[in-house]
Design an enzyme around this catalytic site. Structure first.
Site, PDB file in Angstrom:
ATOM      1  N   PHE A 138      -8.770   0.822  36.439  1.00  0.00           N
ATOM      2  CA  PHE A 138      -9.272   1.016  37.804  1.00  0.00           C
ATOM      3  C   PHE A 138     -10.218  -0.125  38.126  1.00  0.00           C
ATOM      4  O   PHE A 138     -11.172  -0.380  37.404  1.00  0.00           O
ATOM      5  CB  PHE A 138     -10.002   2.361  37.958  1.00  0.00           C
ATOM      6  CG  PHE A 138     -10.423   2.604  39.384  1.00  0.00           C
ATOM      7  CD1 PHE A 138      -9.500   3.030  40.328  1.00  0.00           C
ATOM      8  CD2 PHE A 138     -11.723   2.356  39.797  1.00  0.00           C
ATOM      9  CE1 PHE A 138      -9.865   3.217  41.658  1.00  0.00           C
ATOM     10  CE2 PHE A 138     -12.102   2.545  41.125  1.00  0.00           C
ATOM     11  CZ  PHE A 138     -11.167   2.978  42.048  1.00  0.00           C
ATOM     12  N   ASP A 223     -14.179  -6.273  33.376  1.00  0.00           N
ATOM     13  CA  ASP A 223     -14.726  -5.399  34.415  1.00  0.00           C
ATOM     14  C   ASP A 223     -15.644  -4.398  33.711  1.00  0.00           C
ATOM     15  O   ASP A 223     -15.183  -3.419  33.124  1.00  0.00           O
ATOM     16  CB  ASP A 223     -13.566  -4.683  35.135  1.00  0.00           C
ATOM     17  CG  ASP A 223     -14.046  -3.670  36.161  1.00  0.00           C
ATOM     18  OD1 ASP A 223     -15.233  -3.305  36.138  1.00  0.00           O
ATOM     19  OD2 ASP A 223     -13.219  -3.233  36.982  1.00  0.00           O
ATOM     20  N   LYS A 252     -22.295  -0.492  39.853  1.00  0.00           N
ATOM     21  CA  LYS A 252     -22.820   0.854  39.575  1.00  0.00           C
ATOM     22  C   LYS A 252     -24.306   0.911  39.192  1.00  0.00           C
ATOM     23  O   LYS A 252     -25.155   1.063  40.044  1.00  0.00           O
ATOM     24  CB  LYS A 252     -21.954   1.532  38.520  1.00  0.00           C
ATOM     25  CG  LYS A 252     -20.583   1.971  39.084  1.00  0.00           C
ATOM     26  CD  LYS A 252     -19.877   2.891  38.124  1.00  0.00           C
ATOM     27  CE  LYS A 252     -18.485   3.285  38.570  1.00  0.00           C
ATOM     28  NZ  LYS A 252     -18.463   4.403  39.486  1.00  0.00           N
TER      29      LYS A 252
END
Ligand code: PLP
Length: 397
Positions: A138, A223, A252
């Site tokens: 993702f 990532d 995040k």
């Protein structure tokens, strides 16, 4: 206003991009949230791995309050001291030499995709643009990151997708090797798949991937949007695997809950971005980067990494003990406080029951309970969570 009234209003005004739980949080402190009716919740989701320092950590709140009174926003046409400080902190603690700031994980990955393509174009010519990513990965919700993501449900009805991505099984070096072609410019992977269901690769996987990149002149992009910033007990998850990437993305947890993203790269690769090639109005503005500096310093200076490792081992051990007790738990895995419990049954009901009992949990890929609590979680809070969870598991067994 009561929670039910907020939820009615949400139905009227908010687009239905999320299947939201009937919870309206209005206050947070440490590992706890309170809803609009005053009910208290133990938060083992932490805003999906965002609130690594817990809710309203005093250092982050103070940095935001101070900066809000001095300068909230200017423009990237000017030099921003807080942004420069955050870049220095990230670069001195990683492989990277330079940082680019944006507002989210998807944007950080967009930046990485653009930088990889530009660098390869300049170095190798127009034919090398393809990026290999993993099935079940993702990488975000923008068109390029949807195209990079290896999940059909994320891509459905958004075609035509962006050309130039190829997906291979995660943790499979042979499949990666077979997918490399004269068009390949980079390999982009999560060190541990998060949304894919907390998938931890074999210890040697990334060493072999790094070697493949070196042999073929490919860029390795990590990532670390979900697994970075101390989540695994190291500042960056790839530190567990003894190799470094060429480009890394973070978001995040980087600014304690303030919206931020960053892409880090070595000097040689970063040089492919020159004035006018990429940018972001809000990216790295004084407010969010002040929060970022406070967050990174706290993670590095407050023993958070050791604590994460310790609590992670404790939680993993306790969840493994539950696996022995409940036959529908088929696997327990993870590093630090990034832990997945795979079930042979759907997890949605467990998450719903937990919410009713004041515990926030999450389920990835329908059958993997994901535990990503704040890194400041105490043993007592872990035990409180385990007591609620065990009660629910007893009921459904
Ligand atoms: N990359 C990874 C690994 C993620 O887990 C996420 C979000 O869950 C993203 C990228 C996208 O981040 P954002 O939602 O901030 O755009």
């Amino acid at each position: 206003m009561k929670s039910s009234a907020w939820i009615d209003k949400a139905d009227k005004y908010i687009m239905k991009t999320y299947g939201r739980y009937p919870l309206v949080p209005v206050k947070g402190e440490g590992c706890y949230l309170w809803d609009a009716d005053g009910k208290k919740y133990l938060d083992f989701l932490a805003g999906v791995a965002v609130n690594n320092l817990g809710h309203c950590h005093p250092a982050v709140t103070a940095a935001l309050a101070k900066q809000a009174g001095e300068l909230i926003h200017c423009s990237n046409y000017y030099h921003i001291p807080q942004q420069i400080e955050l870049a220095e902190l990230l670069c001195t603690h990683s492989f990277a030499d330079k940082a680019f700031f944006c507002n989210s994980g998807a944007e950080a990955n967009e930046a990485a995709i653009k930088l990889a393509r530009r660098y390869s174009r300049e170095k190798h010519g127009a034919d090398r643009y393809e990026i290999i990513t993993a099935i079940s990965s993702f990488h975000g919700r923008t068109m390029a990151t949807v195209s990079a993501t290896g999940q059909e449900k994320v891509q459905k009805f958004f075609d035509p997708l962006l050309h130039g991505f190829r997906h291979v099984p995660f943790n499979d070096v042979a499949a990666l090797k077979a997918a490399i072609s004269p068009c390949t410019c980079a390999i982009m992977l999560e060190p541990i798949q998060g949304e894919g269901g907390v998938v931890v690769p074999d210890a040697t996987y990334f060493q072999e991937v790094r070697q493949l990149c070196n042999e073929n002149g490919l860029l390795l992009i990590f990532d670390e949007v979900q697994v970075g910033m101390g989540r695994t007990g190291k500042l960056f998850a790839h530190e567990h695997f003894g190799i470094t990437p060429d480009i890394m993305t973070l978001a995040k947890a980087l600014a304690g809950g303030a919206p931020i993203g960053t892409m880090l790269a070595t000097d040689e690769i970063a040089a492919a971005f020159v004035p006018g090639t990429h940018g972001s109005t809000f990216g790295g503005n004084p407010l969010v980067t002040a929060a970022g500096v406070a967050t990174v310093r706290t993670i590095l200076e407050d023993g958070i990494l050791n604590r994460t490792e310790e609590m992670g081992e404790y939680l993993l051990g306790e969840l493994e003990a539950l696996q022995k007790k409940f036959s529908f738990i088929t696997d327990v895995r993870g590093i630090g406080l990034m832990i997945g419990v795979e079930l042979s049954i759907p997890g949605a009901d467990i998450v719903k029951k937990a919410l009713e009992r004041g515990l926030l949990l999450n389920c990835a890929q329908e059958k993997v309970l994901r535990f990503v609590p704040p890194l400041i979680v105490s043993k007592q809070e872990v035990d409180e969570m385990l007591a609620i969870l065990t009660g629910i598991l007893e009921e459904i067994k």
